[in-house]
Scaffold this motif. Structure first.
Motif, PDB file in Angstrom:
ATOM      1  N   SER B   7      27.760 -35.385 107.511  1.00 51.18           N
ATOM      2  CA  SER B   7      29.062 -35.879 107.073  1.00 51.18           C
ATOM      3  C   SER B   7      29.691 -36.720 108.174  1.00 51.18           C
ATOM      4  CB  SER B   7      29.978 -34.704 106.710  1.00 51.18           C
ATOM      5  OG  SER B   7      30.253 -33.919 107.851  1.00 51.18           O
ATOM      6  N   PRO B   8      30.455 -37.764 107.820  1.00 49.25           N
ATOM      7  CA  PRO B   8      30.594 -38.270 106.453  1.00 49.25           C
ATOM      8  C   PRO B   8      29.364 -39.037 106.003  1.00 49.25           C
ATOM      9  CG  PRO B   8      31.693 -39.732 107.987  1.00 49.25           C
ATOM     10  CD  PRO B   8      31.177 -38.581 108.805  1.00 49.25           C
ATOM     11  N   ARG B   9      29.219 -39.270 104.729  1.00 47.16           N
ATOM     12  CA  ARG B   9      28.101 -40.050 104.223  1.00 47.16           C
ATOM     13  C   ARG B   9      28.355 -41.540 104.394  1.00 47.16           C
ATOM     14  NH1 ARG B   9      24.829 -38.069 100.476  1.00 47.16           N
ATOM     15  NH2 ARG B   9      23.689 -39.961 101.008  1.00 47.16           N
ATOM     16  N   ASN B  10      29.591 -41.915 104.334  1.00 50.90           N
ATOM     17  CA  ASN B  10      29.981 -43.305 104.538  1.00 50.90           C
ATOM     18  C   ASN B  10      31.250 -43.359 105.376  1.00 50.90           C
ATOM     19  OD1 ASN B  10      28.159 -45.011 102.610  1.00 50.90           O
ATOM     20  ND2 ASN B  10      28.812 -43.259 101.404  1.00 50.90           N
ATOM     21  N   LYS B  11      31.282 -44.313 106.302  1.00 51.73           N
ATOM     22  CA  LYS B  11      32.430 -44.414 107.190  1.00 51.73           C
ATOM     23  C   LYS B  11      32.640 -45.863 107.583  1.00 51.73           C
ATOM     24  CE  LYS B  11      35.445 -43.008 110.414  1.00 51.73           C
ATOM     25  NZ  LYS B  11      36.703 -42.282 110.113  1.00 51.73           N
ATOM     26  N   VAL B  12      33.885 -46.322 107.493  1.00 50.10           N
ATOM     27  CA  VAL B  12      34.273 -47.612 108.045  1.00 50.10           C
ATOM     28  C   VAL B  12      35.194 -47.340 109.214  1.00 50.10           C
ATOM     29  CG1 VAL B  12      35.388 -49.829 107.626  1.00 50.10           C
ATOM     30  CG2 VAL B  12      34.060 -48.748 105.808  1.00 50.10           C
ATOM     31  N   ALA B  13      34.858 -47.851 110.367  1.00 55.28           N
ATOM     32  CA  ALA B  13      35.644 -47.617 111.577  1.00 55.28           C
ATOM     33  C   ALA B  13      36.061 -48.957 112.182  1.00 55.28           C
ATOM     34  CB  ALA B  13      34.823 -46.820 112.582  1.00 55.28           C
ATOM     35  N   VAL B  14      37.110 -48.905 112.962  1.00 54.47           N
ATOM     36  CA  VAL B  14      37.567 -50.119 113.647  1.00 54.47           C
ATOM     37  C   VAL B  14      36.976 -50.166 115.044  1.00 54.47           C
ATOM     38  CG1 VAL B  14      39.679 -50.324 112.305  1.00 54.47           C
ATOM     39  CG2 VAL B  14      39.674 -49.002 114.430  1.00 54.47           C
ATOM     40  N   THR B  15      36.759 -51.352 115.525  1.00 52.14           N
ATOM     41  CA  THR B  15      36.242 -51.520 116.884  1.00 52.14           C
ATOM     42  C   THR B  15      37.167 -50.832 117.885  1.00 52.14           C
ATOM     43  OG1 THR B  15      35.184 -53.611 116.305  1.00 52.14           O
ATOM     44  CG2 THR B  15      35.634 -53.215 118.635  1.00 52.14           C
ATOM     45  N   GLY B  16      36.545 -50.050 118.776  1.00 50.12           N
ATOM     46  CA  GLY B  16      37.310 -49.325 119.778  1.00 50.12           C
ATOM     47  C   GLY B  16      37.738 -47.939 119.351  1.00 50.12           C
ATOM     48  N   GLY B  17      37.539 -47.636 118.095  1.00 48.59           N
ATOM     49  CA  GLY B  17      37.911 -46.316 117.599  1.00 48.59           C
ATOM     50  C   GLY B  17      36.834 -45.276 117.891  1.00 48.59           C
ATOM     51  N   SER B  97       7.721 -29.037 118.286  1.00 50.54           N
ATOM     52  CA  SER B  97       7.334 -30.438 118.339  1.00 50.54           C
ATOM     53  C   SER B  97       6.322 -30.822 117.275  1.00 50.54           C
ATOM     54  CB  SER B  97       6.774 -30.751 119.730  1.00 50.54           C
ATOM     55  OG  SER B  97       6.401 -32.090 119.808  1.00 50.54           O
ATOM     56  N   GLY B  98       5.358 -29.996 116.995  1.00 54.84           N
ATOM     57  CA  GLY B  98       4.314 -30.394 116.051  1.00 54.84           C
ATOM     58  C   GLY B  98       4.630 -30.089 114.612  1.00 54.84           C
ATOM     59  N   ASN B  99       5.825 -29.596 114.370  1.00 57.76           N
ATOM     60  CA  ASN B  99       6.189 -29.227 113.008  1.00 57.76           C
ATOM     61  C   ASN B  99       6.913 -30.349 112.290  1.00 57.76           C
ATOM     62  OD1 ASN B  99       5.169 -26.708 113.603  1.00 57.76           O
ATOM     63  ND2 ASN B  99       6.796 -25.646 112.533  1.00 57.76           N
ATOM     64  N   THR B 100       7.017 -30.191 111.008  1.00 58.22           N
ATOM     65  CA  THR B 100       7.660 -31.183 110.160  1.00 58.22           C
ATOM     66  C   THR B 100       9.132 -31.343 110.508  1.00 58.22           C
ATOM     67  OG1 THR B 100       6.154 -30.604 108.385  1.00 58.22           O
ATOM     68  CG2 THR B 100       8.186 -31.737 107.757  1.00 58.22           C
ATOM     69  N   LEU B 101       9.599 -32.580 110.458  1.00 58.62           N
ATOM     70  CA  LEU B 101      11.023 -32.863 110.576  1.00 58.62           C
ATOM     71  C   LEU B 101      11.650 -32.883 109.190  1.00 58.62           C
ATOM     72  CD1 LEU B 101      11.539 -35.758 113.156  1.00 58.62           C
ATOM     73  CD2 LEU B 101      11.978 -33.327 113.435  1.00 58.62           C
ATOM     74  N   TYR B 102      12.855 -32.329 109.097  1.00 59.82           N
ATOM     75  CA  TYR B 102      13.624 -32.361 107.859  1.00 59.82           C
ATOM     76  C   TYR B 102      14.857 -33.211 108.105  1.00 59.82           C
ATOM     77  CZ  TYR B 102      10.556 -28.633 106.386  1.00 59.82           C
ATOM     78  OH  TYR B 102       9.443 -27.905 106.056  1.00 59.82           O
ATOM     79  N   PHE B 103      15.030 -34.216 107.274  1.00 60.93           N
ATOM     80  CA  PHE B 103      16.098 -35.198 107.480  1.00 60.93           C
ATOM     81  C   PHE B 103      17.290 -34.925 106.572  1.00 60.93           C
ATOM     82  CE2 PHE B 103      14.393 -38.497 110.239  1.00 60.93           C
ATOM     83  CZ  PHE B 103      13.039 -38.219 110.224  1.00 60.93           C
ATOM     84  N   GLY B 104      18.456 -35.296 107.071  1.00 57.79           N
ATOM     85  CA  GLY B 104      19.642 -35.327 106.237  1.00 57.79           C
ATOM     86  C   GLY B 104      19.651 -36.572 105.372  1.00 57.79           C
ATOM     87  N   GLU B 105      20.752 -36.727 104.614  1.00 55.59           N
ATOM     88  CA  GLU B 105      20.840 -37.809 103.636  1.00 55.59           C
ATOM     89  C   GLU B 105      21.211 -39.149 104.271  1.00 55.59           C
ATOM     90  OE1 GLU B 105      23.449 -34.309 102.133  1.00 55.59           O
ATOM     91  OE2 GLU B 105      22.917 -35.236 104.060  1.00 55.59           O
ATOM     92  N   GLY B 106      21.618 -39.125 105.508  1.00 54.47           N
ATOM     93  CA  GLY B 106      22.018 -40.350 106.179  1.00 54.47           C
ATOM     94  C   GLY B 106      23.522 -40.565 106.138  1.00 54.47           C
ATOM     95  N   SER B 107      24.028 -41.188 107.188  1.00 55.94           N
ATOM     96  CA  SER B 107      25.446 -41.572 107.263  1.00 55.94           C
ATOM     97  C   SER B 107      25.505 -43.071 107.530  1.00 55.94           C
ATOM     98  CB  SER B 107      26.149 -40.819 108.395  1.00 55.94           C
ATOM     99  OG  SER B 107      26.175 -39.429 108.154  1.00 55.94           O
ATOM    100  N   ARG B 108      26.131 -43.767 106.585  1.00 58.36           N
ATOM    101  CA  ARG B 108      26.229 -45.221 106.731  1.00 58.36           C
ATOM    102  C   ARG B 108      27.528 -45.549 107.442  1.00 58.36           C
ATOM    103  NH1 ARG B 108      23.591 -49.349 104.405  1.00 58.36           N
ATOM    104  NH2 ARG B 108      22.530 -47.900 103.007  1.00 58.36           N
ATOM    105  N   LEU B 109      27.443 -46.163 108.613  1.00 62.64           N
ATOM    106  CA  LEU B 109      28.611 -46.494 109.419  1.00 62.64           C
ATOM    107  C   LEU B 109      28.751 -48.008 109.517  1.00 62.64           C
ATOM    108  CD1 LEU B 109      30.912 -45.778 111.427  1.00 62.64           C
ATOM    109  CD2 LEU B 109      29.182 -45.846 113.246  1.00 62.64           C
ATOM    110  N   ILE B 110      29.931 -48.470 109.217  1.00 61.76           N
ATOM    111  CA  ILE B 110      30.276 -49.883 109.385  1.00 61.76           C
ATOM    112  C   ILE B 110      31.431 -49.954 110.376  1.00 61.76           C
ATOM    113  CG2 ILE B 110      31.119 -51.975 108.264  1.00 61.76           C
ATOM    114  CD1 ILE B 110      29.830 -50.938 105.672  1.00 61.76           C
ATOM    115  N   VAL B 111      31.239 -50.717 111.435  1.00 63.03           N
ATOM    116  CA  VAL B 111      32.291 -50.911 112.433  1.00 63.03           C
ATOM    117  C   VAL B 111      32.800 -52.344 112.314  1.00 63.03           C
ATOM    118  CG1 VAL B 111      32.934 -50.780 114.858  1.00 63.03           C
ATOM    119  CG2 VAL B 111      31.164 -49.251 113.951  1.00 63.03           C
ATOM    120  N   VAL B 112      34.077 -52.463 112.016  1.00 59.59           N
ATOM    121  CA  VAL B 112      34.651 -53.794 111.794  1.00 59.59           C
ATOM    122  C   VAL B 112      35.595 -54.194 112.944  1.00 59.59           C
ATOM    123  CG1 VAL B 112      34.420 -53.605 109.316  1.00 59.59           C
ATOM    124  CG2 VAL B 112      36.555 -52.851 110.418  1.00 59.59           C
TER     125      VAL B 112
END
Lengths: 112, 112
Positions: B7-17, B97-112
């Motif tokens: 979390s969050p799955r999507n985020k828009v942030a301002v530069t410097g924040g 180290s030699g075991n499977t990795l389990y991934f999250g759903e991803g967080s998309r970040l946009i910095v404007v």
């Protein structure tokens, strides 16, 4: 140091044709595991198959790969591509320090 | 099935924040990882952790901090976000180290 190379960034082919995605690696560890992960659009990357056994074919979901330690290769193959195979494929190599090295990924696009 | 949630799955942030991306896993895995995914670069390791209280630098740690307050939680912190940090971020967990990795759903970040 440890590294993984996937030389094709994009592979485009027609449905029904065979698939081969290249993966070569570099490591000093003789018991290295090699992994293939698949990342479908809007999903999480997930394990496709893995191996640490030299010259043994590993299969899952129609894909197969054979670890060849003599040539440091772990190419991913499928006899007949399907439209649903379109995805991003990563080859990965973990080391003993818990770091996982991923290749740059190969985008597979299967067209009708 | 291993469960990793971001979390969050999507985020828009301002530069410097300041931006904090959170990751929770319910699998009692020792190792947790933060990657960013960019076209042409695949999955690049930012920070990783062996367990509660530990953080290690990955391949591209500059501009990022990490925190592992418990076995279950691993956060990625951008103290001063920059547009170059616009990306998709994936958290992953694994036992060893030699075991499977389990991934999250991803967080998309946009910095404007």
């Amino acid at each position: 140091g440890d590294s993984v190379t996937q030389k094709e960034g994009l592979v485009t082919l027609t449905e029904g044709l065979p698939v081969m995605l290249n993966c070569t690696y570099q490591t000093i560890y003789s018991n290295a595991f090699l992994f293939w992960y698949v990342h479908y659009l809007n999903e999480s990357p997930r394990l496709l198959l893995k191996s640490s056994t030299d010259n043994k074919r590993t299969e899952h979901q129609g894909f197969h790969a054979t670890l060849h330690k003599s040539s440091s290769s772990f190419h991913l193959q499928k006899s007949s591509a399907q439209l649903s195979d379109s995805a991003l494929y990563y080859c990965a190599l973990p080391n003993s320090n818990n770091r996982i090295f991923f290749g740059d990924g190969t985008q597979l696009v299967v067209k009708p | 099935e291993a469960a990793v949630t971001q979390s969050p799955r999507n985020k828009v942030a301002v530069t410097g924040g300041k931006v904090t991306l959170s990751c929770n896993q319910t699998n009692n895995h020792n190792n947790m990882y933060w990657y960013r995914q960019d076209t042409g670069h695949g999955l690049r390791l930012i920070h990783y952790s062996y367990g509660a209280g530990s953080t290690e630098k990955g391949d591209i740690p500059d501009g990022y901090k990490a925190s592992r307050p418990s076995q279950e939680n691993f956060s990625l912190i951008l103290e001063l976000a920059t547009p170059s940090q616009t990306s998709v971020y994936f958290c992953a967990s694994g036992r060893i180290s030699g075991n499977t990795l389990y991934f999250g759903e991803g967080s998309r970040l946009i910095v404007v």
